[in-house]
Motif scaffolding. Structure first.
Motif, PDB file in Angstrom:
ATOM      1  N   ARG A 170      -8.225  70.026  21.376  1.00 40.00           N
ATOM      2  CA  ARG A 170      -9.758  70.071  21.935  1.00 40.00           C
ATOM      3  C   ARG A 170     -10.155  68.811  21.519  1.00 40.00           C
ATOM      4  O   ARG A 170     -10.848  68.184  22.361  1.00 40.00           O
ATOM      5  N   TYR A 171     -10.023  68.454  20.222  1.00 37.75           N
ATOM      6  CA  TYR A 171     -10.525  67.066  19.678  1.00 37.75           C
ATOM      7  C   TYR A 171     -10.012  65.817  20.309  1.00 37.75           C
ATOM      8  O   TYR A 171     -10.957  64.848  20.616  1.00 37.75           O
ATOM      9  N   GLU A 172      -8.846  66.003  20.500  1.00 36.63           N
ATOM     10  CA  GLU A 172      -8.261  64.672  21.169  1.00 36.63           C
ATOM     11  C   GLU A 172      -8.625  64.587  22.740  1.00 36.63           C
ATOM     12  O   GLU A 172      -9.001  63.473  23.297  1.00 36.63           O
ATOM     13  N   THR A 173      -9.020  65.704  23.479  1.00 37.68           N
ATOM     14  CA  THR A 173      -9.037  65.645  24.850  1.00 37.68           C
ATOM     15  C   THR A 173     -10.925  65.734  25.158  1.00 37.68           C
ATOM     16  O   THR A 173     -11.324  65.594  26.413  1.00 37.68           O
ATOM     17  N   TRP A 174     -11.527  65.854  24.107  1.00 40.27           N
ATOM     18  CA  TRP A 174     -13.104  65.897  24.267  1.00 40.27           C
ATOM     19  C   TRP A 174     -13.642  64.507  24.749  1.00 40.27           C
ATOM     20  O   TRP A 174     -13.417  63.645  24.133  1.00 40.27           O
ATOM     21  N   ASP A 175     -14.399  64.951  25.906  1.00 38.19           N
ATOM     22  CA  ASP A 175     -15.106  63.555  26.361  1.00 38.19           C
ATOM     23  C   ASP A 175     -16.418  63.660  26.744  1.00 38.19           C
ATOM     24  O   ASP A 175     -16.728  64.050  28.147  1.00 38.19           O
ATOM     25  N   ASN A 176     -17.325  63.872  25.847  1.00 37.35           N
ATOM     26  CA  ASN A 176     -18.669  64.070  26.160  1.00 37.35           C
ATOM     27  C   ASN A 176     -19.422  62.993  25.278  1.00 37.35           C
ATOM     28  O   ASN A 176     -19.552  63.369  24.011  1.00 37.35           O
ATOM     29  N   PRO A 177     -20.285  62.351  25.994  1.00 35.90           N
ATOM     30  CA  PRO A 177     -21.131  61.342  25.199  1.00 35.90           C
ATOM     31  C   PRO A 177     -22.264  61.886  24.279  1.00 35.90           C
ATOM     32  O   PRO A 177     -22.609  61.384  23.562  1.00 35.90           O
ATOM     33  N   ASP A 178     -22.736  63.135  24.686  1.00 32.19           N
ATOM     34  CA  ASP A 178     -23.598  63.538  24.114  1.00 32.19           C
ATOM     35  C   ASP A 178     -23.382  64.748  22.983  1.00 32.19           C
ATOM     36  O   ASP A 178     -24.187  65.106  22.187  1.00 32.19           O
ATOM     37  N   VAL A 179     -22.167  65.146  22.996  1.00 30.22           N
ATOM     38  CA  VAL A 179     -21.580  65.841  21.762  1.00 30.22           C
ATOM     39  C   VAL A 179     -20.525  65.540  21.060  1.00 30.22           C
ATOM     40  O   VAL A 179     -19.550  64.954  21.687  1.00 30.22           O
ATOM     41  N   PRO A 180     -20.565  65.239  19.734  1.00 32.66           N
ATOM     42  CA  PRO A 180     -19.325  64.479  19.134  1.00 32.66           C
ATOM     43  C   PRO A 180     -18.201  65.451  19.102  1.00 32.66           C
ATOM     44  O   PRO A 180     -18.325  66.758  19.462  1.00 32.66           O
ATOM     45  N   LYS A 181     -17.150  64.878  19.280  1.00 27.56           N
ATOM     46  CA  LYS A 181     -15.777  65.805  19.001  1.00 27.56           C
ATOM     47  C   LYS A 181     -15.616  66.712  18.079  1.00 27.56           C
ATOM     48  O   LYS A 181     -16.365  66.611  16.877  1.00 27.56           O
ATOM     49  N   PHE A 182     -15.078  67.748  18.086  1.00 31.94           N
ATOM     50  CA  PHE A 182     -14.756  68.783  17.318  1.00 31.94           C
ATOM     51  C   PHE A 182     -13.552  69.625  17.520  1.00 31.94           C
ATOM     52  O   PHE A 182     -12.988  69.496  18.484  1.00 31.94           O
ATOM     53  N   HIS A 183     -13.139  70.131  16.459  1.00 31.20           N
ATOM     54  CA  HIS A 183     -11.947  70.906  16.568  1.00 31.20           C
ATOM     55  C   HIS A 183     -11.902  72.366  17.018  1.00 31.20           C
ATOM     56  O   HIS A 183     -11.275  72.847  17.802  1.00 31.20           O
TER      57      HIS A 183
END
Length: 119
Positions: free
Chosen positions: A1-14
């Motif tokens: 999930r961390y590697e594929t997260w692409d949302n500029p408003d929400v920081p990456k998370f595991h």
């Protein structure tokens, strides 16, 4: 999930949830007011699908902890009520929690046989 997260408003998370989240507490305490009402509010005014409700310790806790369940269930750690509130798995208020796809009505949580309960 961390590697594929692409949302500029929400920081990456595991992980998108954690054992101490309100959703996890409501999952376990669904049979007790006021948690049953909170659970319904969390699910848009009704209980979650019967197949996703806690109905068996073996199926939803043991197999999850062993990594043999849905990956989203892996972070559902047991809450303290397991150790001091023996009534939480009982459907004392006869809540209509639905019927699983197997045809089984969701009522009390199925616990392991007494001889197999270990701490």
């Amino acid at each position: 999930r961390y590697e594929t997260w692409d949302n500029p408003d929400v920081p990456k998370f595991h992980y998108g949830s954690h054992y101490c989240s309100s959703g996890i507490v409501l999952f376990y305490l669904v049979r007790l007011p006021p948690f049953s009402t909170g659970n319904q509010k969390y699910q848009g005014g009704q209980f979650d699908h019967a197949d996703r409700l806690l109905s068996s310790v073996k199926r939803y806790i043991w197999l999850s902890a062993a990594g043999k369940s849905h990956t989203s269930d892996v972070v559902k750690e047991m809450i303290p009520e397991f150790f001091y509130m023996p009534e939480f798995p009982e459907n004392r208020f006869n809540l209509d929690l639905g019927i699983e796809q197997s045809g089984e009505k969701v009522g009390d949580v199925v616990l392991p046989p007494l001889g197999q309960r270990q701490c």
